[in-house]
Design a protein around this motif. Structure first.
Motif, PDB file in Angstrom:
ATOM      1  N   UNK A  34     -11.169 -59.845 -82.218  1.00 53.04           N
ATOM      2  CA  UNK A  34      -9.716 -59.830 -82.049  1.00 53.04           C
ATOM      3  C   UNK A  34      -9.304 -59.443 -80.637  1.00 53.04           C
ATOM      4  N   UNK A  35     -10.278 -59.154 -79.791  1.00 51.95           N
ATOM      5  CA  UNK A  35      -9.957 -58.891 -78.397  1.00 51.95           C
ATOM      6  C   UNK A  35      -9.864 -60.221 -77.667  1.00 51.95           C
ATOM      7  N   UNK A  36      -8.722 -60.503 -77.114  1.00 51.85           N
ATOM      8  CA  UNK A  36      -8.457 -61.801 -76.494  1.00 51.85           C
ATOM      9  C   UNK A  36      -9.484 -62.125 -75.407  1.00 51.85           C
ATOM     10  N   UNK A  37      -9.757 -61.137 -74.565  1.00 54.19           N
ATOM     11  CA  UNK A  37     -10.666 -61.365 -73.448  1.00 54.19           C
ATOM     12  C   UNK A  37     -12.091 -61.614 -73.932  1.00 54.19           C
ATOM     13  N   UNK A  38     -12.564 -60.811 -74.874  1.00 56.73           N
ATOM     14  CA  UNK A  38     -13.939 -60.950 -75.362  1.00 56.73           C
ATOM     15  C   UNK A  38     -14.152 -62.279 -76.069  1.00 56.73           C
ATOM     16  N   UNK A  39     -13.287 -62.597 -77.024  1.00 55.74           N
ATOM     17  CA  UNK A  39     -13.452 -63.834 -77.785  1.00 55.74           C
ATOM     18  C   UNK A  39     -13.275 -65.054 -76.885  1.00 55.74           C
ATOM     19  N   UNK A  40     -12.272 -65.028 -76.016  1.00 53.03           N
ATOM     20  CA  UNK A  40     -12.018 -66.182 -75.164  1.00 53.03           C
ATOM     21  C   UNK A  40     -13.182 -66.496 -74.258  1.00 53.03           C
ATOM     22  N   UNK A  41     -13.726 -65.474 -73.608  1.00 51.72           N
ATOM     23  CA  UNK A  41     -14.846 -65.729 -72.705  1.00 51.72           C
ATOM     24  C   UNK A  41     -16.127 -66.064 -73.469  1.00 51.72           C
ATOM     25  N   UNK A  42     -16.260 -65.586 -74.720  1.00 52.27           N
ATOM     26  CA  UNK A  42     -17.396 -65.995 -75.546  1.00 52.27           C
ATOM     27  C   UNK A  42     -17.325 -67.488 -75.860  1.00 52.27           C
ATOM     28  N   UNK A  43     -16.137 -67.966 -76.221  1.00 51.65           N
ATOM     29  CA  UNK A  43     -15.977 -69.393 -76.522  1.00 51.65           C
ATOM     30  C   UNK A  43     -16.204 -70.248 -75.268  1.00 51.65           C
ATOM     31  N   UNK A  44     -15.671 -69.795 -74.137  1.00 51.75           N
ATOM     32  CA  UNK A  44     -15.864 -70.541 -72.893  1.00 51.75           C
ATOM     33  C   UNK A  44     -17.338 -70.568 -72.502  1.00 51.75           C
ATOM     34  N   UNK A  45     -18.004 -69.414 -72.625  1.00 52.08           N
ATOM     35  CA  UNK A  45     -19.431 -69.363 -72.295  1.00 52.08           C
ATOM     36  C   UNK A  45     -20.246 -70.245 -73.235  1.00 52.08           C
ATOM     37  N   UNK A  46     -19.862 -70.286 -74.511  1.00 52.42           N
ATOM     38  CA  UNK A  46     -20.551 -71.155 -75.461  1.00 52.42           C
ATOM     39  C   UNK A  46     -20.413 -72.620 -75.095  1.00 52.42           C
ATOM     40  N   UNK A  47     -19.228 -73.005 -74.617  1.00 48.37           N
ATOM     41  CA  UNK A  47     -19.027 -74.388 -74.206  1.00 48.37           C
ATOM     42  C   UNK A  47     -19.902 -74.788 -73.035  1.00 48.37           C
ATOM     43  N   UNK A  48     -19.930 -73.947 -71.998  1.00 49.29           N
ATOM     44  CA  UNK A  48     -20.747 -74.307 -70.828  1.00 49.29           C
ATOM     45  C   UNK A  48     -22.228 -74.166 -71.150  1.00 49.29           C
ATOM     46  N   UNK A  49     -22.587 -73.217 -72.042  1.00 49.49           N
ATOM     47  CA  UNK A  49     -23.996 -73.100 -72.424  1.00 49.49           C
ATOM     48  C   UNK A  49     -24.443 -74.306 -73.238  1.00 49.49           C
ATOM     49  N   UNK A  50     -23.522 -74.903 -73.994  1.00 49.92           N
ATOM     50  CA  UNK A  50     -23.857 -76.120 -74.722  1.00 49.92           C
ATOM     51  C   UNK A  50     -24.294 -77.232 -73.791  1.00 49.92           C
ATOM     52  N   UNK A  51     -23.647 -77.334 -72.633  1.00 51.90           N
ATOM     53  CA  UNK A  51     -24.058 -78.359 -71.667  1.00 51.90           C
ATOM     54  C   UNK A  51     -25.430 -78.029 -71.097  1.00 51.90           C
TER      55      UNK A  51
END
Length: 415
Positions: free
Chosen positions: A223-240
């Motif tokens: 529920x922390x905006x910063x933690x969840x948001x950067x986790x999702x962004x990191x997951x996207x670039x890690x997928x590539x």
């Protein structure tokens, strides 16, 4: 705490180990994961041949199964380390890694190989989560980002040399010899950590494993905006990144006909990540995590767009592909350590659980994306380039939402 001056030394719990040794030990235990991942790349055709695997894309399961164990394992490693301390969970995970390596050496079937790989991934999930939690135990803010970057520089150098190392091992022996090397490295890392890595989580800060408490810590994380948001962004670039790793052996040997020289091309691309880690460690204290990572993300989107255009126009010769891929890996290197530090920054009170959940989100999201792109490989670079572009475009959109449109600007943590 602000992004500008949050460079505090949080704890001296890593003493009597000196700072250089601390960074090297953290990097060495984190390196268990990419070493086990990338040394296998040259062995995939040989493993397929040994077990009579006919489907062209199925050997990728040797990589994706490992990452699946790695991703799932991170859900439990963080809460366990917050309850029992960092050392026992770290050492237990490394012991499991060694046992799984022995199982792989003796594996009589492809299914047994996959089981061993899943267990290896489960073991390395402890090393990744605990390493991140230990760094967060000892540092915060930009200082934490600097430590992570120094560790990542060593950690990321491993993929540069690992495929060539795996190829060399296979020239001397066979593909099972790679698992012998992985086992020996795991034993050495285990001994070093057991002798030198102290406990960094005081008894007074241990958390309960009661279900409501664990769920509460998970809730605080997601529920922390910063933690969840950067986790999702990191997951996207890690997928590539995972897509590149899964497909690289086929791309370099089938499309560009490099044969046994493909580890050299892979190293040429991967070295961009190591250079980025070195530069990030030097400049993150001066420029800040947001300025560097946001600039790298925008650059990644631009380069991925150029690759997609070139692939569609069928104008992607090997030198251009290597240059674009190296630039994207360079951007990835600037992003990932900073995204991790930004995500972990608000979670000092539950660093183990937060690191666990963060790692699971990024890894499992990355596996899903990377496997989808890898399985879409059709003998051309179009699925690969399309996936790269869409992943990073989505990551940029997420970061824009998290930061409320304020890219490149150091400011108070978003909550």
């Amino acid at each position: 705490m602000t992004d500008i001056n949050a460079d505090a030394w949080v704890s001296s719990n890593h003493r009597p180990m000196g700072f250089p040794e601390f960074v090297i030990v953290i990097a060495s235990i984190m390196a268990l994961n990419p070493l086990a991942m990338d040394m296998m790349l040259p062995a995939l055709p040989n493993i397929a041949s040994a077990f009579h695997i006919a489907a062209a894309n199925r050997p990728q399961a040797v990589l994706s199964t490992f990452l699946l164990g790695f991703g799932v394992g991170q859900f439990v490693m963080g809460p366990l380390s917050d309850r029992f301390g960092r050392r026992p969970v770290l050492l237990g995970g490394m012991i499991l890694y060694v046992i799984a390596s022995v199982l792989a050496i003796a594996a009589p079937s492809f299914e047994t190989i996959l089981l061993a790989r899943a267990l290896q991934g489960l073991g390395t999930s402890a090393t990744r989560v605990i390493a991140t939690a230990i760094v967060r135990d000892c540092y915060a803010g930009r200082r934490m980002a600097s430590v992570m970057s120094l560790a990542m520089m060593v950690f990321i150098a491993v993929p540069v040399i690992a495929p060539s190392f795996g190829q060399a091992v296979m020239l001397l022996t066979q593909w099972r010899g790679i698992f012998i090397v992985l086992m020996l490295y795991g034993v050495l890392a285990l001994i070093w950590s057991a002798l030198r890595m102290p406990e960094t989580l005081p008894m007074s800060e241990r958390k309960s494993l009661a279900i409501p408490d664990v769920l509460g810590a998970f809730r605080q994380t997601v529920t922390n905006r910063q933690t969840l948001g950067y986790a999702l962004a990191a997951g996207g670039v890690q997928g590539s990144l995972f897509a590149f790793v899964f497909s690289s052996q086929q791309v370099f040997t089938e499309i560009y006909k490099l044969g046994h020289y493909f580890p050299v091309a892979f190293a040429g691309v991967a070295i961009g990540v190591a250079v980025a880690g070195f530069l990030n460690a030097r400049f993150v204290g001066r420029l800040g995590m947001r300025v560097i990572s946001h600039g790298a993300l925008v650059g990644f989107v631009a380069v991925a767009g150029i690759m997609l255009f070139a692939a569609r126009m069928q104008m992607l010769p090997l030198p251009l592909f290597l240059a674009l891929a190296a630039l994207m890996m360079f951007a990835f290197g600037l992003m990932f350590a900073n995204f991790t530090a930004l995500a972990m920054e608000p979670q000092g009170h539950i660093a183990g659980t937060a690191s666990s959940l963060y790692g699971s989100i990024t890894t499992l999201l990355g596996i899903g994306i990377g496997t989808t792109i890898g399985q879409d490989y059709d003998g051309t670079l179009l699925p690969f380039a399309t996936g790269f572009f869409l992943c990073t475009l989505a990551a940029l959109a997420v970061v824009l939402v998290v930061e409320k449109g304020r890219l490149f600007t150091p400011h108070r943590m978003v909550s």
